[in-house]
Scaffold this active site. Sequence first.
Site, PDB file in Angstrom:
ATOM      1  N   HIS A   9       0.820  -1.209   0.000  1.00  0.00           N
ATOM      2  CA  HIS A   9       0.000   0.000   0.000  1.00  0.00           C
ATOM      3  C   HIS A   9       0.853   1.259   0.000  1.00  0.00           C
ATOM      4  O   HIS A   9       0.444   2.286  -0.549  1.00  0.00           O
ATOM      5  CB  HIS A   9      -0.954  -0.011   1.201  1.00  0.00           C
ATOM      6  CG  HIS A   9      -2.177  -0.838   0.976  1.00  0.00           C
ATOM      7  ND1 HIS A   9      -3.453  -0.388   1.222  1.00  0.00           N
ATOM      8  CD2 HIS A   9      -2.319  -2.107   0.504  1.00  0.00           C
ATOM      9  CE1 HIS A   9      -4.329  -1.331   0.922  1.00  0.00           C
ATOM     10  NE2 HIS A   9      -3.658  -2.396   0.500  1.00  0.00           N
ATOM     11  N   GLY A  29       4.927   6.137  -4.652  1.00  0.00           N
ATOM     12  CA  GLY A  29       6.181   5.417  -4.508  1.00  0.00           C
ATOM     13  C   GLY A  29       6.457   4.921  -3.101  1.00  0.00           C
ATOM     14  O   GLY A  29       5.737   5.227  -2.150  1.00  0.00           O
ATOM     15  N   THR A  45      -1.599 -15.671  -0.719  1.00  0.00           N
ATOM     16  CA  THR A  45      -1.496 -17.018  -0.168  1.00  0.00           C
ATOM     17  C   THR A  45      -1.408 -17.007   1.359  1.00  0.00           C
ATOM     18  O   THR A  45      -1.762 -17.985   2.011  1.00  0.00           O
ATOM     19  CB  THR A  45      -0.278 -17.764  -0.769  1.00  0.00           C
ATOM     20  OG1 THR A  45      -0.263 -19.109  -0.306  1.00  0.00           O
ATOM     21  CG2 THR A  45       1.029 -17.097  -0.380  1.00  0.00           C
ATOM     22  N   ASP A  96       2.881 -20.444  -0.229  1.00  0.00           N
ATOM     23  CA  ASP A  96       3.006 -21.511  -1.218  1.00  0.00           C
ATOM     24  C   ASP A  96       2.157 -21.176  -2.434  1.00  0.00           C
ATOM     25  O   ASP A  96       1.674 -20.052  -2.580  1.00  0.00           O
ATOM     26  CB  ASP A  96       2.623 -22.862  -0.604  1.00  0.00           C
ATOM     27  CG  ASP A  96       1.195 -22.873  -0.040  1.00  0.00           C
ATOM     28  OD1 ASP A  96       0.374 -22.014  -0.446  1.00  0.00           O
ATOM     29  OD2 ASP A  96       0.894 -23.732   0.796  1.00  0.00           O
TER      30      ASP A  96
END
Length: 328
Positions: free
Chosen positions: A69, A75, A192, A251
Site C-alpha cells: 500500500h 512510490g 497465499t 506456497d
Amino acid sequence: MATSEMAALLFPFTALLLLRGSSVHSQGLQIGFYDSYCPDAEDIVRSTVEQYYDKDATIAPALLRLHFHDCFVQGCDASVLISGASSERSAPQNFGLRGFEVIDDAKSQLEAVCPGVVSCADILALAARDAVDLTGGPSWSVPLGRRDGRISLASGAKALPSPADPVSVQRQKFADQGLSDHDLVTLVGAHTIGQTDCQFFSYRLFNFTATGNADPTISQAFLPQLRALCPPGGDPGRRVALDKDSPGAFDVGFFKNVRDGNAVLESDQRLWSDAATQGAVQKYAGNVRGLLGLRFAYEFPKAMVRMSSVAVKTGGQGEVRRRCSRIN
C-alpha cells in the site's frame, strides 16, 4: 515432505544467490547500503519482525500489505505511515492496515544505535521480505537507500487496487507503477498468506446478479463454505483466509484456488478470466514445477524488488524521519 516445506528448503538459497548478482540497482538503491553506517540494521528489523510474528502469525501478511500500500501511492516512501486526518493512512482504501507498531518498534531500536540513518521506507521493505521468509516463502537481498517522503494525502489512495476491480483496471493500476501483467499475478500471489473481511466479498455470495444468485465463477463446492463463514446479517468484519487450503503458508495454493474457482476476492478470481493473467496463474499452479512452488519462489522476489523500487526517493530527496508517523 509437504510441497511448501520442500519449496522453503530448496529455493530461497538459490533465489538469494541470483539476486545477489549485482550490488547496485536502479533508482539509486543498493544492496548492503547500511553496511558501513548501521551494520546491524537488517538484523534489528528481522529480530523485531520475528518477535511480533511469534506472538501473532497474522502480522506477516499485514506487513506485506503495508509495504504494498505504501509503494502504490507516490512510490515507496513510507508516506502510508504518517498520521493525520487527511493522510494516506486515513483513506478508506487503507481500512484495516496493521503492523504500524512493528515498524515503529524497529525504528525506535535503530534510532538508539544509528540515529538519523535508516529510513522508515527501508524498514518497510525489509519487514515485508522477512514476513515472507518467516511464513516459508523465499528470501532475497533487498536493495536499500530509500528516503522518506514528506507528503501523505488520503486522495492518493485511489491508485490502490480494489477487491472488486476487473482485470482491466488492475492491469492499468499496475502499469501506472511500471509493473507488468506478470508482476500483477506474481505479487497478488502474496494473498497465499492473506486475510480479508466478509464485507469485501459477501456481495458475491447471495445476490451478485441482482436475481438472488451467487457469482457464477465461485465453485459450487466452495460456495457453501463461504456462505457459512459470512451469512446474511453476520459480522462484516469477520476475518477469512484468502487461501482456504494452506492459510499462513507461503506456497502456490492460492493459484490453485484461482484456477479451481476457489478464490475469495472477486479481483483474484477474475485473473482466471483474462487470457494473459490466466496464463501466469496456470504457470504457477498447473504443472509439476508450479506444484512444487519453485517457479513462484523464483519469480516473487524479483517482482518484489521491482515493486519496492517504484518512484523511490534517494540521495538528497525526502528525509530520514526520526519517527515514522510524522515528518521531521
